[in-house]
Design an enzyme around this catalytic site. Sequence first.
Site, PDB file in Angstrom:
ATOM      1  N   HIS A 289       0.879  -1.263   0.038  1.00 12.59           N
ATOM      2  CA  HIS A 289      -0.074   0.033  -0.115  1.00 12.59           C
ATOM      3  C   HIS A 289       0.637   1.340   0.027  1.00 12.59           C
ATOM      4  CE1 HIS A 289      -0.357   1.104   4.537  1.00 12.59           C
ATOM      5  NE2 HIS A 289       0.763   0.837   4.297  1.00 12.59           N
TER       6      HIS A 289
HETATM    7  C1  LIG Z   1       4.893   0.507   6.733  1.00  8.22           C
HETATM    8  S1  LIG Z   1       6.311  -0.179   7.118  1.00  8.22           S
HETATM    9  C2  LIG Z   1       5.651  -1.924   7.519  1.00  8.22           C
HETATM   10  C3  LIG Z   1       6.685  -2.563   8.375  1.00  8.22           C
HETATM   11  C4  LIG Z   1       6.263  -3.924   9.050  1.00  8.22           C
HETATM   12  N1  LIG Z   1       5.919  -4.680   7.696  1.00  8.22           N
HETATM   13  C5  LIG Z   1       4.982  -4.041   9.866  1.00  8.22           C
HETATM   14  O1  LIG Z   1       3.813  -4.239   9.406  1.00  8.22           O
HETATM   15  O2  LIG Z   1       5.088  -3.918  10.894  1.00  8.22           O
HETATM   16  C6  LIG Z   1       7.513  -0.412   5.861  1.00  8.22           C
HETATM   17  C7  LIG Z   1       8.423  -1.236   6.082  1.00  8.22           C
HETATM   18  O3  LIG Z   1       9.060  -1.132   4.807  1.00  8.22           O
HETATM   19  C8  LIG Z   1      10.655  -0.954   5.184  1.00  8.22           C
HETATM   20  N2  LIG Z   1      11.295  -0.536   3.695  1.00  8.22           N
HETATM   21  C9  LIG Z   1      11.152   0.432   2.896  1.00  8.22           C
HETATM   22  N3  LIG Z   1      11.738   0.595   1.819  1.00  8.22           N
HETATM   23  C10 LIG Z   1      12.339  -0.708   1.769  1.00  8.22           C
HETATM   24  C11 LIG Z   1      13.215  -1.404   0.684  1.00  8.22           C
HETATM   25  N4  LIG Z   1      13.633  -0.950  -0.127  1.00  8.22           N
HETATM   26  N5  LIG Z   1      13.561  -2.712   1.092  1.00  8.22           N
HETATM   27  C12 LIG Z   1      13.194  -3.341   2.211  1.00  8.22           C
HETATM   28  N6  LIG Z   1      12.556  -2.706   3.322  1.00  8.22           N
HETATM   29  C13 LIG Z   1      11.953  -1.403   3.085  1.00  8.22           C
HETATM   30  C14 LIG Z   1      10.648   0.174   5.917  1.00  8.22           C
HETATM   31  O4  LIG Z   1      11.786   0.221   6.764  1.00  8.22           O
HETATM   32  C15 LIG Z   1       9.458  -0.367   6.801  1.00  8.22           C
HETATM   33  O5  LIG Z   1      10.047  -1.199   7.921  1.00  8.22           O
END
Ligand SMILES: C[S@@+](CC[C@H](N)C(=O)[O-])C[C@H]1O[C@@H](n2cnc3c(N)ncnc32)[C@H](O)[C@@H]1O
Length: 383
Positions: A289
């Site tokens: 999302h």
């Molecule tokens: C909205 S959070 C969701 C975290 C987790 N899945 C949860 O629901 O608690 C989005 C996550 O994606 C990670 N993220 C953003 N870009 C990323 C990338 N290119 N590769 C891996 N992780 C990434 C962020 O650091 C963050 O932890």
Amino acid sequence: MDSIAIQIKQLASSADETGRRYILDTLTELQWQVETPYDTLMRFKMMSGPLVIARIAADLGLFKILARSEQCLELDQIVQETGGAESMIRRLLRTMASFSLIEEVGVDRFTANAMTRLWAEPVHEAHLHVSFEMSIRLGGALPDFLAEHGYQDVTHRRDTVFQKAFQTDLLAFDYMATQPDLLKSFQQTMGIKRVVDWLSVFPFEAALGDWDNEVDRPLFVDIGGGFGHQSTGVRRRFPQISGRVILQDLEASLKHVKDLEGVEIMPYDFFTPQPVKGSRFYYLRMILHDYTDDDCLRILNNIIPAMDEHSRILIDDIVLPDTGAHWQATMEDISMMAVHAAKERTRREWEELLARAGLQIKELYTYIPILSNSVLVVEKILK
Ligand SMILES: C[S@@+](CC[C@H](N)C(=O)[O-])C[C@H]1O[C@@H](n2cnc3c(N)ncnc32)[C@H](O)[C@@H]1O
């Protein structure tokens, strides 16, 4: 009126989560009906008030000061602890009491209530901090941004309300990586327990199918899993199931994560090929999302080559109903637009997106019906 209030409280205390939400929504609806347009406008005008005041109170440590005291406190005791001017602290405390954030028990005498104790907890303080940044800063910039862009769809991740509001050229997650306090607060917020947990509705063991419990086999890859709240949730809930549970996220986020029992920590960028092959589940919670359809396809296309015939992608996200979406879900959609040029999706939009990647929905489990939080079990379309 008092007896109606008592009845409603009794009803709510014995209701399940769906029932409790229903009562809450009915009361909100009732409020709209009882208010005059002037009442409604006054409420809108002051809507940011509790969040702004709560943020100042958290900065001053007022929640913690009141929550750790067994007795009520006199104004001068509170003033001493905060270092602020007496007249300023009095005005702030009086306002907090007017929003029921604390209890005013007499002239210049205050005590904690349930709300105070809640906001005194670090995880809720972190939530407050993130909510302030997102609602006040982003919300403030949204009307001008949309007007300047002629109310067109927001489709460029580097030209969103986020860049305008935070005066940066960076993408939201890259910006957060430069702000350790905000990043930490955000990841803590992700760990706040929902009243209904996805694992209480999604039949994890049954969905595993034929699983021979080999210790070295990848069981659950939590892609972009933040601080690993869901990975540790899986481990704790199913100690009898062997297999590797792997938490993947960007280095900047994982450096805040201490050892997690039974969970491997693996720095990984989900725009690069998935290094863990043949996992039974690849779990994406509140990831897609955050992205446009094209970026979602890039993320999915990096997982697909790693899947074997039994692998499933679990997408844990909102599935908007076609009509009558709840305000929390619609506002989540607006936030995703404002921050990431992204969106929440209906089932049809999910199906269309997944089909473009050669995937289909095998099953769908909605675990918070009113808010539409769901787990989509996704498999490859066999040719
Ligand atoms: C909205 S959070 C969701 C975290 C987790 N899945 C949860 O629901 O608690 C989005 C996550 O994606 C990670 N993220 C953003 N870009 C990323 C990338 N290119 N590769 C891996 N992780 C990434 C962020 O650091 C963050 O932890």
